[in-house]
Write a protein that holds these residues in place. Structure first.
Motif, mmCIF file in Angstrom:
data_model
loop_
_atom_site.group_PDB
_atom_site.id
_atom_site.type_symbol
_atom_site.label_atom_id
_atom_site.label_comp_id
_atom_site.label_asym_id
_atom_site.label_seq_id
_atom_site.Cartn_x
_atom_site.Cartn_y
_atom_site.Cartn_z
ATOM 1 N N LEU A 317 0.515 -1.087 -0.119
ATOM 2 C CA LEU A 317 0.182 0.232 -0.114
ATOM 3 C C LEU A 317 0.573 1.360 0.096
ATOM 4 O O LEU A 317 1.988 1.255 0.700
ATOM 5 C CB LEU A 317 -0.985 0.218 1.432
ATOM 6 C CG LEU A 317 -1.662 1.367 1.405
ATOM 7 C CD1 LEU A 317 -3.046 0.972 0.432
ATOM 8 C CD2 LEU A 317 -2.746 1.338 2.848
ATOM 9 N N THR A 318 0.520 2.054 -0.607
ATOM 10 C CA THR A 318 1.717 3.240 -0.920
ATOM 11 C C THR A 318 0.060 4.284 -0.711
ATOM 12 O O THR A 318 -1.090 4.332 -1.508
ATOM 13 C CB THR A 318 1.742 3.580 -2.282
ATOM 14 O OG1 THR A 318 3.310 2.186 -2.677
ATOM 15 C CG2 THR A 318 2.994 4.931 -2.254
ATOM 16 N N ARG A 319 1.059 6.202 -0.108
ATOM 17 C CA ARG A 319 0.178 6.390 0.487
ATOM 18 C C ARG A 319 1.572 8.085 0.641
ATOM 19 O O ARG A 319 2.349 7.891 1.200
ATOM 20 C CB ARG A 319 -0.523 6.887 1.305
ATOM 21 C CG ARG A 319 -1.276 8.923 1.323
ATOM 22 C CD ARG A 319 -1.698 8.988 0.806
ATOM 23 N NE ARG A 319 -2.567 10.060 0.933
ATOM 24 C CZ ARG A 319 -3.988 10.591 0.432
ATOM 25 N NH1 ARG A 319 -4.067 10.444 -0.499
ATOM 26 N NH2 ARG A 319 -4.082 12.042 1.143
ATOM 27 N N GLY A 320 1.440 8.764 -1.068
ATOM 28 C CA GLY A 320 2.199 9.377 -0.957
ATOM 29 C C GLY A 320 3.877 9.428 -0.701
ATOM 30 O O GLY A 320 4.341 8.218 -1.781
ATOM 31 N N ARG A 321 4.323 9.781 0.834
ATOM 32 C CA ARG A 321 5.884 9.463 0.242
ATOM 33 C C ARG A 321 6.264 8.083 1.253
ATOM 34 O O ARG A 321 7.372 7.491 1.341
ATOM 35 C CB ARG A 321 6.348 10.204 0.845
ATOM 36 C CG ARG A 321 6.931 11.787 0.592
ATOM 37 C CD ARG A 321 7.701 12.469 1.135
ATOM 38 N NE ARG A 321 8.059 13.989 0.929
ATOM 39 C CZ ARG A 321 9.428 13.693 -0.141
ATOM 40 N NH1 ARG A 321 9.862 13.269 -0.052
ATOM 41 N NH2 ARG A 321 9.466 15.572 -0.206
ATOM 42 N N TRP A 322 4.604 7.014 2.101
ATOM 43 C CA TRP A 322 5.287 5.851 2.659
ATOM 44 C C TRP A 322 4.464 5.059 1.144
ATOM 45 O O TRP A 322 3.732 4.837 0.830
ATOM 46 C CB TRP A 322 3.657 6.475 3.420
ATOM 47 C CG TRP A 322 4.690 7.752 4.435
ATOM 48 C CD1 TRP A 322 4.275 8.729 4.410
ATOM 49 C CD2 TRP A 322 5.762 7.185 5.454
ATOM 50 N NE1 TRP A 322 5.003 10.242 5.360
ATOM 51 C CE2 TRP A 322 5.531 7.836 6.425
ATOM 52 C CE3 TRP A 322 6.276 5.938 5.818
ATOM 53 C CZ2 TRP A 322 6.572 8.500 7.515
ATOM 54 C CZ3 TRP A 322 7.448 6.230 7.449
ATOM 55 C CH2 TRP A 322 7.422 7.624 7.626
ATOM 56 N N LYS A 323 5.256 3.468 1.665
ATOM 57 C CA LYS A 323 5.068 2.871 1.353
ATOM 58 C C LYS A 323 4.919 1.737 2.220
ATOM 59 O O LYS A 323 6.030 1.110 3.931
ATOM 60 C CB LYS A 323 5.806 2.423 0.315
ATOM 61 C CG LYS A 323 5.019 1.355 -0.543
ATOM 62 C CD LYS A 323 6.087 1.067 -1.877
ATOM 63 C CE LYS A 323 5.718 -0.132 -2.639
ATOM 64 N NZ LYS A 323 6.397 -1.047 -3.545
ATOM 65 N N PHE A 324 4.006 0.381 2.418
ATOM 66 C CA PHE A 324 4.382 -0.599 3.605
ATOM 67 C C PHE A 324 3.920 -1.738 2.579
ATOM 68 O O PHE A 324 3.178 -1.107 1.592
ATOM 69 C CB PHE A 324 2.792 0.144 4.826
ATOM 70 C CG PHE A 324 3.217 1.180 5.335
ATOM 71 C CD1 PHE A 324 3.635 1.573 6.353
ATOM 72 C CD2 PHE A 324 1.889 2.103 4.530
ATOM 73 C CE1 PHE A 324 3.721 2.413 7.094
ATOM 74 C CE2 PHE A 324 2.263 3.183 5.252
ATOM 75 C CZ PHE A 324 2.831 3.540 6.557
ATOM 76 N N ALA A 325 3.648 -2.654 3.005
ATOM 77 C CA ALA A 325 4.263 -4.368 2.237
ATOM 78 C C ALA A 325 4.517 -5.269 3.419
ATOM 79 O O ALA A 325 5.199 -5.047 4.360
ATOM 80 C CB ALA A 325 5.770 -4.397 1.681
#
Length: 353
Positions: A317-325
């Protein structure tokens, strides 16, 4: 949280900030157009068999890695986007650096991996189970991209044994989460320096890079191998992704050498995007120090299986500058007599700088 655990957490945070400072200073010297298209990034990954959901605490039981990713580079030795120490080091590692590519970047990471047998209560040497082993390793990675093709090379330098601080880290974590101490660390592998090279090539097909505003899919094949006293193997596999606004990169599997936000990408997107992924990897293994034991002295070992592999799946999941996996992996048995197939989970958080 106990005071000793707080002190260790503070030290880890201080070390992370110390590593980030040169990278942040170098980023300020980059051309603004480079930063807007391919900004530098920092990733932090945690692997743990408890995240696999099978209540395992054995085999590859825990790992953590901090990774710094450069922006797109004109070259590896003079580009001001790299810290001075990295440019100096790269002058001595030219044979590892690919040339003549559209995009290239450098990755530096430092991480620890812990391996333990099944029975944590025993203090004696468990002959029919894997050795206790801790690995502390730094990696210098060089990625190069032409369109939908990527090649990546890593130099790995580290240590196995008590100097890798496996007992201390595992006990500190178990005290925080009220777990039991593993009592057999006196039987771990002896101190040994580790040197290795990993090389992989990747080829991508599908919609990534062409579905900026919609649904899409892609598939990324990889093949390569490793040579060194940590591990020597040949491997191949495939990753498939499907989702909303796929990233224009080379995979979301955190365990891949050029996976999870480390390979050169194109364009920087705002807003939300997400995708699911599934991956496979098969390895013909000639050496694995965590199973074969120390290279230059007698130590505990088990009968390693020569052909192993794993399948994994997850979501990013990506939102702007952040990404989580978040990913989960199921592996084949790695040695004769292994009671359970390995299952572990992996969580990665990334931020563009």
């Amino acid at each position: 949280m106990p005071a000793t655990a707080r002190m260790r957490s503070t030290r880890v945070l201080s070390a992370a900030l110390l590593l980030l400072s040169p990278a942040l200073a170098a980023a300020q010297q980059c051309d603004s157009s480079v930063l807007s298209e391919t900004p530098p990034a920092v990733n932090f990954r945690v692997d743990n068999d408890l995240l696999g959901g099978e209540k395992q605490d054995q085999g590859y039981t825990n790992g953590a890695m901090l990774t710094l990713v450069s922006p797109n580079l004109a070259d590896y030795t003079d580009d001001p986007c790299l810290p001075g120490l990295a440019r100096w080091l790269n002058r001595y590692l030219e044979r590892l650096q690919p040339g003549g590519f559209e995009q290239q970047n450098m990755v530096f990471s430092i991480g620890q991996a812990l391996y333990t047998p099944t029975d944590y209560t025993r203090t004696d040497l468990i002959l029919d189970d894997r050795p206790y082993a801790a690995i502390l390793m730094a990696r210098f990675g060089y990625n190069a991209r032409n369109g939908d093709d990527l090649r990546t090379t890593q130099l790995q330098l580290g240590v196995v044994g008590p100097m890798a601080l496996g007992r201390q880290v595992q006990n500190a974590a178990h005290h925080v989460f009220e777990g039991e101490d593993f009592r057999g660390w006196d039987n771990q592998l002896e101190n040994e320096p580790l040197v290795g090279v990993v090389h992989e090539r990747m080829r991508r097909w599908g919609d990534a890079g062409r579905n900026a505003g919609g649904w899409g899919w892609d598939a990324i094949a990889h093949w390569g191998g490793a040579l060194g006293n940590r591990a020597t193997y040949l491997n191949t596999g495939l990753e498939a992704r499907w989702g909303w606004r796929l990233p224009d990169d080379f995979g979301s599997t955190p365990l891949r050498p050029a996976g999870e936000n480390t390979a050169p990408s194109r364009g920087r997107r705002s807003g939300w995007s997400w995708h699911m992924f599934a991956t496979t990897d098969v390895r013909a293994v000639a050496r694995d120090i965590t199973l074969d034991g120390n290279t230059f002295r007698d130590s505990h070992s088990v009968d390693r299986r020569p052909l192993v592999g794993e399948v994994g799946y997850g979501m990013a999941l990506t939102r702007g500058r952040w990404k989580f996996a978040l990913a989960r992996y199921h592996g084949a048995r790695e040695f004769e007599g292994q009671e359970e197939r390995p299952v572990f989970g992996s969580f990665t958080i990334s931020r563009m700088l």
